[in-house]
Design an enzyme around this catalytic site. Structure first.
Site, PDB file in Angstrom:
ATOM      1  N   CYS A  72       7.186 -10.702   0.585  1.00 12.05           N
ATOM      2  CA  CYS A  72       6.385 -11.775  -0.254  1.00 12.05           C
ATOM      3  C   CYS A  72       6.142 -11.238  -1.637  1.00 12.05           C
ATOM      4  O   CYS A  72       5.686 -10.146  -1.795  1.00 12.05           O
ATOM      5  CB  CYS A  72       5.063 -12.150   0.248  1.00 12.05           C
ATOM      6  SG  CYS A  72       4.047 -13.204  -0.541  1.00 12.05           S
ATOM      7  N   CYS A 118     -11.185 -25.176  -9.420  1.00 13.33           N
ATOM      8  CA  CYS A 118     -10.344 -24.984  -8.798  1.00 13.33           C
ATOM      9  C   CYS A 118      -9.456 -26.030  -8.403  1.00 13.33           C
ATOM     10  O   CYS A 118      -8.391 -25.848  -7.636  1.00 13.33           O
ATOM     11  CB  CYS A 118     -10.181 -23.790  -7.574  1.00 13.33           C
ATOM     12  SG  CYS A 118     -11.134 -24.291  -6.115  1.00 13.33           S
TER      13      CYS A 118
HETATM   14  C1  LIG Z   1     -14.560 -20.638  -5.659  1.00  8.64           C
HETATM   15  S1  LIG Z   1     -15.582 -19.629  -4.743  1.00  8.64           S
HETATM   16  C2  LIG Z   1     -16.474 -18.994  -6.337  1.00  8.64           C
HETATM   17  C3  LIG Z   1     -16.921 -17.485  -5.956  1.00  8.64           C
HETATM   18  C4  LIG Z   1     -17.467 -16.860  -7.144  1.00  8.64           C
HETATM   19  N1  LIG Z   1     -17.982 -17.673  -8.300  1.00  8.64           N
HETATM   20  C5  LIG Z   1     -16.597 -15.863  -7.644  1.00  8.64           C
HETATM   21  O1  LIG Z   1     -15.999 -16.084  -8.718  1.00  8.64           O
HETATM   22  O2  LIG Z   1     -16.263 -14.793  -6.974  1.00  8.64           O
HETATM   23  C6  LIG Z   1     -16.455 -20.694  -4.034  1.00  8.64           C
HETATM   24  C7  LIG Z   1     -17.806 -20.035  -3.387  1.00  8.64           C
HETATM   25  O3  LIG Z   1     -18.660 -21.051  -2.755  1.00  8.64           O
HETATM   26  C8  LIG Z   1     -19.117 -20.797  -1.659  1.00  8.64           C
HETATM   27  N2  LIG Z   1     -19.515 -21.755  -1.053  1.00  8.64           N
HETATM   28  C9  LIG Z   1     -18.798 -22.920  -0.424  1.00  8.64           C
HETATM   29  N3  LIG Z   1     -19.728 -23.995  -0.006  1.00  8.64           N
HETATM   30  C10 LIG Z   1     -21.114 -23.780  -0.347  1.00  8.64           C
HETATM   31  C11 LIG Z   1     -22.319 -24.442  -0.388  1.00  8.64           C
HETATM   32  N4  LIG Z   1     -22.372 -25.503   0.500  1.00  8.64           N
HETATM   33  N5  LIG Z   1     -23.309 -23.766  -0.997  1.00  8.64           N
HETATM   34  C12 LIG Z   1     -23.051 -22.809  -1.638  1.00  8.64           C
HETATM   35  N6  LIG Z   1     -21.991 -21.832  -1.657  1.00  8.64           N
HETATM   36  C13 LIG Z   1     -20.966 -22.439  -1.089  1.00  8.64           C
HETATM   37  C14 LIG Z   1     -18.244 -20.101  -0.962  1.00  8.64           C
HETATM   38  O4  LIG Z   1     -18.642 -19.103   0.125  1.00  8.64           O
HETATM   39  C15 LIG Z   1     -17.495 -19.095  -2.170  1.00  8.64           C
HETATM   40  O5  LIG Z   1     -17.939 -18.083  -2.162  1.00  8.64           O
END
Ligand SMILES: C[S@@+](CC[C@H](N)C(=O)[O-])C[C@H]1O[C@@H](n2cnc3c(N)ncnc32)[C@H](O)[C@@H]1O
Length: 458
Positions: A166, A415
């Protein structure tokens, strides 16, 4: 072939000019009143395509390319042997410049920023290949009955193809795939069969810490006994000195999730370490960590720039994961509160701040849709809020609470441009103005778009 219009039906062959791009990066063309989505095409292509699905009421269809008869964008030979079959890299045959132009178009069309929104220069990835720090592979059984390890062909989540190399991950990930496949076949290990709920091997995840070189292997199996896991770990460690952690996790459920409810460190450490300058992060097997380490560092720096913090100001970091953005903000903020649903990630976030001597971050675990409301109800206030939700965007209660909290500036890290557009409309309806938008190319070769947006109140 003639361009005569025939009422579309599955199996029918059409010739169309691709003139649009879906938010998932698929080309779109008009055929009579129908909008047809054609994977692997981009605007400027003329293609002969076979219809697969037709939704007459919605005037929508999906088609597969049979032949490309014309193209305005140059095509190049893909770096990877699996290109075309693999569902991962849709755009490996496009030049990197064209990939960026297409992503900018997807974001522009989804978000439709007003004329006065400043558009920052896209942060291009310096390494468009071998950049991914994590990849999840699936086990399967080939026609000969041998164990295979690979990825899914495009749109076929029930199947895999046996992987050679990959090109998105560090070569060590492909080496692990090969070594584990050889071991599994030598020892006659079985592969989990979803329909029968029988068999052992389910997923292999390889994490690679780009700055420290540490590697983690996570083997996900069914609940069937796996006494040979120790032998496998020993063999891998002997061959790969950078292998810092081998974790075995058991997923008893039918749900195809690559991290189970019971886990054990078979050898090495329970987590690996990686650096996003100036911080060191501990990454547990199940925690979210931005998939492109180099771009994550640049993106977090940009978030701090956009937060534009003055002395004494406070920040909320919603969906904080393992606390990356919080730590970066802590350099300028008086106080940062991180909110995240995963308890493992919060544990890592707390550990990460302690490890880095950061004392002004507080992390709370629970759903943002509940916790943001609690922060509001208890009278907390923040000058800046960063929100980095999963693909679906913010839960409507989390968004409502964020609006009620009235931070002066919101930095939205997205994203998914479609979800961003929905949440941006709600924010603008409640007094926020979109000021700045910038694309960060986190996942080259794929249509994935990571976007930073700054909103200001008033
Ligand atoms: C795109 S990631 C962002 C993580 C972090 N900001 C980073 O850059 O490392 C989204 C995060 O949202 C969390 N998440 C998903 N659903 C959630 C919810 N309902 N409440 C709080 N966190 C949530 C996931 O576990 C994940 O860590």
């Amino acid at each position: 072939m003639s361009r005569e219009y025939v009422k579309p039906k599955p199996g029918g062959v059409i010739e169309v000019d691709v003139d649009g791009l879906s938010v998932k990066g698929h080309g779109m063309a008009s055929y009579g009143e129908y909008r047809v989505t054609i994977r692997g095409t981009v605007p400027g292509d003329t293609v002969i395509a076979r219809l697969r699905k037709v939704r007459h009421r919605r005037r929508e269809a999906e088609a597969r390319v049979v032949d490309r008869t014309d193209a305005s964008l140059e095509r190049q030979e893909a770096a990877c042997n699996h290109f075309g079959l693999c569902g991962g890299c849709l755009w490996q045959d496009l030049t990197y410049d064209d990939q960026i132009l297409l992503k900018e178009r997807v974001v522009r069309e989804a978000v439709q920023p007003a004329d006065d929104v400043e558009i920052g220069q896209t942060l291009r990835a310096p390494s468009p290949l071998q950049y991914r720090n994590k990849m999840e592979f699936s086990f399967g059984t080939g026609e000969t009955g041998l164990v295979e390890i690979g990825l899914h062909p495009a749109g076929q989540f029930g199947r895999i193809f046996d992987l050679g190399l990959c090109e998105l991950v560090h070569p060590v990930a492909s080496e692990m795939v090969e070594d584990i496949r050889v071991f599994a076949n030598e020892r006659g290990l079985s592969v989990y069969d979803l329909k029968q709920h029988l068999g052992l091997l389910r997923f292999l995840t390889v994490r690679y810490a780009a700055q420290t070189g540490e590697v983690m292997v996570i083997l996900t199996t069914s609940e069937e006994p796996f006494p040979l896991v120790e032998d496998l770990a020993i063999r891998l460690v002997e061959k790969h000195p950078d292998l810092a952690s081998v974790v075995h996790t058991i997923n008893r459920a039918k749900a195809q999730v690559a991290y189970g409810d019971e886990s054990r460190v078979v050898c090495g450490k329970p987590a690996i370490n990686d650096r996003l300058e100036p911080f060191m992060f501990e990454i547990s097997p199940a925690s979210f960590f931005q998939p492109n380490t180099f771009q994550a560092e640049r993106m977090f720096e940009r978030v701090v720039d956009l937060a534009d913090l003055s002395e004494g100001e406070t920040c909320l970091d919603a969906y904080c994961g393992t606390g990356g953005i919080s730590l970066f903000l802590s350099q300028m903020a008086a106080r940062v509160v991180g909110v995240e649903v995963s308890e493992d990630a919060i544990r890592d976030a707390v550990g990460n701040s302690a490890r880095n001597g950061v004392e002004n971050c507080q992390f709370i675990s629970g759903p943002a849709e509940d916790l943001l409301g609690q922060l509001r109800d208890q009278g907390d206030r923040f000058d800046v809020a960063v929100t980095d939700p999963p693909r679906a965007g913010m839960h409507h209660r989390a968004l409502r609470a964020l609006i009620d909290l009235k931070p002066e500036r919101i930095i939205y890290v997205s994203c998914n441009p479609a979800a961003l557009a929905t949440d941006a409309a709600a924010l603008t309806a409640h007094g926020y103005r979109m000021e700045y938008l910038q694309l960060v190319d986190m996942l080259p070769q794929t249509p994935h778009c990571e976007v930073l947006v700054r909103f200001c109140l008033g």
